[in-house]
Design a protein around this motif. Structure first.
Motif, PDB file in Angstrom:
ATOM      1  N   GLY A   1       5.461  -1.424  63.373  1.00  0.00           N
ATOM      2  CA  GLY A   1       6.531  -2.124  63.630  1.00  0.00           C
ATOM      3  C   GLY A   1       7.182  -2.618  62.395  1.00  0.00           C
ATOM      4  N   CYS A   2       7.363  -1.722  61.362  1.00  0.00           N
ATOM      5  CA  CYS A   2       7.992  -1.950  60.189  1.00  0.00           C
ATOM      6  C   CYS A   2       9.515  -2.108  60.231  1.00  0.00           C
ATOM      7  CB  CYS A   2       7.619  -0.847  59.263  1.00  0.00           C
ATOM      8  SG  CYS A   2       8.291  -1.305  57.464  1.00  0.00           S
ATOM      9  N   PRO A   3      10.013  -3.261  59.898  1.00  0.00           N
ATOM     10  CA  PRO A   3      11.700  -3.195  60.191  1.00  0.00           C
ATOM     11  C   PRO A   3      12.397  -2.349  59.149  1.00  0.00           C
ATOM     12  CG  PRO A   3      10.588  -5.305  59.330  1.00  0.00           C
ATOM     13  CD  PRO A   3       9.591  -4.400  59.711  1.00  0.00           C
ATOM     14  N   ALA A   4      11.549  -2.220  57.975  1.00  0.00           N
ATOM     15  CA  ALA A   4      12.308  -1.417  57.137  1.00  0.00           C
ATOM     16  C   ALA A   4      12.780   0.174  57.382  1.00  0.00           C
ATOM     17  CB  ALA A   4      11.782  -1.595  55.451  1.00  0.00           C
ATOM     18  N   ILE A   5      12.125   0.710  58.639  1.00  0.00           N
ATOM     19  CA  ILE A   5      12.013   2.106  58.495  1.00  0.00           C
ATOM     20  C   ILE A   5      13.489   2.642  58.809  1.00  0.00           C
ATOM     21  CG2 ILE A   5      11.714   2.080  61.126  1.00  0.00           C
ATOM     22  CD1 ILE A   5       9.899   4.330  58.736  1.00  0.00           C
TER      23      ILE A   5
ATOM     24  N   SER B   1       3.318 -13.494  54.092  1.00  0.00           N
ATOM     25  CA  SER B   1       4.241 -13.922  53.125  1.00  0.00           C
ATOM     26  C   SER B   1       5.869 -13.366  53.443  1.00  0.00           C
ATOM     27  CB  SER B   1       3.653 -13.384  51.793  1.00  0.00           C
ATOM     28  OG  SER B   1       4.761 -13.887  50.936  1.00  0.00           O
ATOM     29  N   SER B   2       6.583 -13.075  52.556  1.00  0.00           N
ATOM     30  CA  SER B   2       7.870 -12.627  52.857  1.00  0.00           C
ATOM     31  C   SER B   2       8.054 -11.416  53.511  1.00  0.00           C
ATOM     32  CB  SER B   2       8.719 -12.284  51.353  1.00  0.00           C
ATOM     33  OG  SER B   2       8.099 -11.374  50.704  1.00  0.00           O
ATOM     34  N   THR B   3       6.882 -10.747  53.709  1.00  0.00           N
ATOM     35  CA  THR B   3       6.854  -9.506  54.656  1.00  0.00           C
ATOM     36  C   THR B   3       5.508  -9.417  54.995  1.00  0.00           C
ATOM     37  OG1 THR B   3       5.892  -8.025  53.098  1.00  0.00           O
ATOM     38  CG2 THR B   3       8.397  -8.009  53.323  1.00  0.00           C
ATOM     39  N   ALA B   4       5.322  -8.771  56.563  1.00  0.00           N
ATOM     40  CA  ALA B   4       3.895  -8.847  57.115  1.00  0.00           C
ATOM     41  C   ALA B   4       2.861  -8.135  56.233  1.00  0.00           C
ATOM     42  CB  ALA B   4       4.098  -8.030  58.552  1.00  0.00           C
ATOM     43  N   CYS B   5       3.416  -7.145  55.359  1.00  0.00           N
ATOM     44  CA  CYS B   5       2.625  -6.447  54.259  1.00  0.00           C
ATOM     45  C   CYS B   5       1.720  -7.306  53.586  1.00  0.00           C
ATOM     46  CB  CYS B   5       3.130  -5.440  53.929  1.00  0.00           C
ATOM     47  SG  CYS B   5       4.190  -4.172  54.742  1.00  0.00           S
ATOM     48  N   LYS B   6       2.266  -8.438  53.222  1.00  0.00           N
ATOM     49  CA  LYS B   6       1.797  -9.367  52.010  1.00  0.00           C
ATOM     50  C   LYS B   6       1.327 -10.653  52.638  1.00  0.00           C
ATOM     51  CE  LYS B   6       5.896  -8.792  50.318  1.00  0.00           C
ATOM     52  NZ  LYS B   6       6.765  -8.788  49.249  1.00  0.00           N
ATOM     53  N   ALA B   7       0.477 -11.068  51.684  1.00  0.00           N
ATOM     54  CA  ALA B   7      -0.195 -12.509  52.060  1.00  0.00           C
ATOM     55  C   ALA B   7       0.226 -13.225  50.949  1.00  0.00           C
ATOM     56  CB  ALA B   7      -1.814 -12.580  52.085  1.00  0.00           C
TER      57      ALA B   7
END
Length: 168
Positions: A59-63, A145-151
């Motif tokens: 679901g990465c919105p940056a794709i 955090s600011s993106t789902a990839c980060k905590a």
């Protein structure tokens, strides 16, 4: 047409390097190559280039931004038509981040994901090293955090909050 050992032509290798040099739209300190999301480039008989790209998660919105930036870079290099294809298998893993990418993340203040063996279980490590002071005395503030990839974490030694790139 000259091909390399990997079955790619010199032009395909050059275009893959060019696509890999595009900055990540969410983490501009990294290139898409350092992030490990560019899987390859193929030139087709009709002259169009096909770039295969694997997102960090489905679901990465940056794709879409990644695809547009790659198309712009390759058309700017003289390729008349560029198609970016999203490939989900094999899935992207944080092990795909290069050593240089991990170094840049830490330098930018983001704790990089810890490496793990391919195909094996992700080790449970209760400490994450603070990218600011190096202490492992850190605490989790939020799983996101600011993106789902980060905590979002905080160092209890220097008291600075920081992002941690999650292991996948």
């Amino acid at each position: 047409m000259v091909t390399t050992d990997a079955g790619t032509t010199r032009l395909e290798a050059e275009l893959a390097a060019l696509a890999g040099s595009v900055p990540d739209p969410e983490l501009p300190v990294l290139t898409l190559g350092e992030l490990g999301v560019v899987r390859g480039v193929r030139m087709h008989e009709d002259g169009h280039a096909e770039v295969t790209l694997t997102p960090t998660y489905t679901g990465c919105p940056a794709i879409e931004a990644m695809s547009a930036d790659i198309e712009r870079a390759l058309t700017g290099h003289g390729i008349p038509e560029v198609r970016v294809t999203t490939v989900l298998a094999p899935a992207w893993s944080t092990d795909d981040i290069s050593a240089e990418g991990r170094r840049k993340l830490a330098e930018f203040g983001i704790a990089p994901p810890r490496p793990h063996s391919a195909g094996g279980p992700i080790p449970l490590t209760l400490s994450v090293r603070c990218p600011n002071c190096g202490s492992t005395d850190t605490e989790l503030l939020s799983r996101f955090s600011s993106t789902a990839c980060k905590a979002l974490r905080r160092c209890t030694a220097c008291r600075e909050p920081f992002d941690h790139f999650k292991e996948l």
